[in-house]
Design an enzyme around this catalytic site. Structure first.
Site, PDB file in Angstrom:
ATOM      1  N   GLY A 122       0.836  -1.262   0.123  1.00 54.49           N
ATOM      2  CA  GLY A 122       0.082  -0.072  -0.175  1.00 54.49           C
ATOM      3  C   GLY A 122       1.043   1.299  -0.005  1.00 54.49           C
ATOM      4  CG  ASP A 137      -0.341  -0.174   8.615  1.00 54.12           C
ATOM      5  OD1 ASP A 137      -1.182   0.490   8.920  1.00 54.12           O
ATOM      6  OD2 ASP A 137      -0.284  -1.227   8.268  1.00 54.12           O
TER       7      ASP A 137
END
Lengths: 386, 386
Positions: free
Chosen positions: A12, A137
């Site tokens: 991502g 993240d």
């Protein structure tokens, strides 16, 4: 060593992955080593297919515009390379006379990097391999933080503050907002900043802690009763005490995979059903990594620096490392780049410190001491008249 | 006429409703008429309860900060005044010696304004009543557009472009994004701008047209097959050919109201179930009116001007009007304020022109000629390397 360089994206994107690309391209141009600058079209897929984009002659102003371009400008994919794929990878590196290969990604990508580096050495292929960290993240080890996190955190903090102001200015419903992060609560934790930026009640639930729905509902009922409006921020990956995702649509797609439901929508539904309080759910979703107006200036500068650093390190002969960010926060925030062995980064995971979760629904000051400089520091200031 | 002024907000906020408040407060201060400047705390609720905020001595820098503050800084509510409420409204106006009353809102608020104006005249209360337009939905008549719309449109346009770039840079799923607007498609139409700003396929569905799910799915299948990624933008109020909301959770809340489901989530679910294409749904929701980083500079300036204009008009003796925006688009965009009778605005609705909906899933150029200047004109430019 081969003459050309190859840059690829894995997994991502983030708001600043293209800034790392810009840094890498500009460092290669500055070095004027004479080779071609290639990018893999759609990451591993492009490497396997030998489908490369030649960036060598792309105008400088287009490269500069990468700073304002979200997502991956060269394309990325989620394909995880298997042992059977590596010979094809080496063939592409050889075919395009690649002397330095840069993989910009998270845990999986660093594992790939490591394997390519080892295999190239075994096969006697003279290619230098460097990892450029990237993940909103923030779960890579041996780096203070990951490029991409600061911007995602800034988005979560400010968008939650804006939702909190809406929720308290027209207090007709509990607003439940869902932020990205299936297993790691780093980004959702930043949304708790809304409590500091506004006068609204804010409750925050991270995926590191299993959620007792009864306790959550009683938290919500109590906070709502204070009459200042209520924003509940949740991570998309919240699980119940039974370890299962809170939201489960019961729908199975054509591949037989269970479709996960919207966590915020589920919580909003039970607020209405069980507490008889009006509620609405929001899910900014991918905007959490794509909304450029919320990108952190610090994050963008570091992502750019990481790209440059990787290219310069490879040019001076380093291989088998990931660029890591070292940071100091006192007397003021400062960061610098270092190299850490890919072998030590691959497949390890940095988890959110449990001691930063307070009462299951708030985030400790320690987190903000850590994260605020990464968000760029400059938080909005609002007029409070009520 | 009474000495003091009263400003109130009605209904949902916009990104620039506080700029109209700033404009009104600054105009009143500039006029130096000597009275107090009051705001109703939480709109009609504050008026009925006689709960006013005295803004007279709030520092100028706090008032200036209203431009950066989303939602309603003085509070709003959804309470629609009934005939039984009006005597209480007049009592508050009388009690606080209000000489000019400004109601900043949409259709309902203009209706309220009109009734207060008429009743004040009947009762011999010397109060001037002015409506300041506000609605992200852009559905007020007799004005080129409404303050609040340009910012909501800018949010929809740019956030959709960002989602489209994400969807095409990592083309593993159809991204479905839901924008606000139960009955009016003005805001969702702006999201179709993503097709002009990126090279991704974009399909847009507005609530003015009933949706044939089979046709929608075949549109989606065809667009996805082109291999450039796919973003589908939908209005939250989409209805099927049977006239019922597309998404219906089947859940009934404690008040017996059916809980509407997420339209984007529903479409995402059927894409997975019926087309076997991976999909994910996003719902920025209230951020569409609260995300200040996407506020339009033109919209903010006009909202401010509308607030100032209302106060100045009341000071020179006008009553019973709404401020209206007149706009010219050639040779370049320019706007000015006028007054239109509240009686002609109240309870009328400006709908989205059906001729601007193309093939049921695209938006005509005419809309962008109309809306682009309102979004501030300056759209982001991206680097395309793939």
């Amino acid at each position: 060593m081969g003459k050309n360089i190859l840059i690829a994206h894995g997994g991502g994107p983030t708001a600043v992955i293209n800034s790392s690309l810009r840094g890498a391209v500009e460092a290669a141009r500055d070095a004027a080593a004479g080779g071609r600058i290639y990018a893999a079209r759609f990451g591993a897929e492009g490497i396997l297919a030998g489908d490369l984009i030649d960036l060598t002659d792309v105008p400088a102003e287009t490269i500069a515009r990468l700073d304002d371009t979200p997502a991956s400008a060269i394309g990325s994919c989620r394909r995880k390379l298997t042992d059977a794929d590596y010979p094809t990878v080496l063939r592409t590196l050889d075919k395009f006379d690649i002397g330095a290969f840069f993989y910009n990604g998270g845990n999986d990508s660093m594992d790939t990097c490591h394997k390519v580096d080892e295999l190239a050495k075994t096969e006697g292929l003279d290619v230098r391999v460097m990892g450029i960290p990237k993940t909103m993240d923030n779960d890579l080890v041996l780096t203070d933080h990951c490029p991409g996190f600061g911007s995602a955190a800034r988005f979560a903090a400010i968008s939650a503050a804006e939702l909190a102001l809406d929720a308290s200015g027209l207090p007709i419903h509990v607003v439940v907002a869902e932020y990205m992060g299936r297993n790691a609560g780093w980004v959702t934790a930043a949304s708790a900043m809304a409590a500091r930026l506004t006068r609204c009640e804010v409750l925050t639930y991270l995926p590191e802690l299993k959620v007792d729905e009864d306790k959550m509902l009683s938290d919500i009922e109590r906070a709502w009763a204070r009459g200042r409006g209520l924003l509940v921020t949740v991570s998309e990956g919240l699980r119940g005490t039974d370890g299962k995702p809170l939201a489960d649509t019961g729908i199975v797609d054509g591949f037989g995979h269970v479709i996960p439901g919207g966590t915020a929508q589920h919580i909003s539904d039970i607020i209405m059903q069980k507490l008889n309080i009006k509620s609405r759910a929001e899910k900014p979703g991918l905007l959490g990594r794509a909304a450029m107006a919320y990108a952190s200036s610090v994050d963008r500068a570091e992502a750019y620096a990481a790209g440059r650093y990787a290219v310069n390190a490879a040019l001076r002969g380093e291989s088998g490392y990931m660029v890591s960010i070292q940071a100091e926060r006192t007397p003021e925030y400062a960061s610098s780049m270092e190299l850490v062995p890919l072998a030590e980064v691959a497949n390890a995971e940095k988890t959110f410190p449990p001691e930063w979760i307070v009462d299951g629904c708030r985030v400790a000051d320690g987190f903000f001491d850590y994260a605020l400089p990464l968000m760029g520091g400059d938080m909005p200031q609002y007029a409070f008249l009520r």
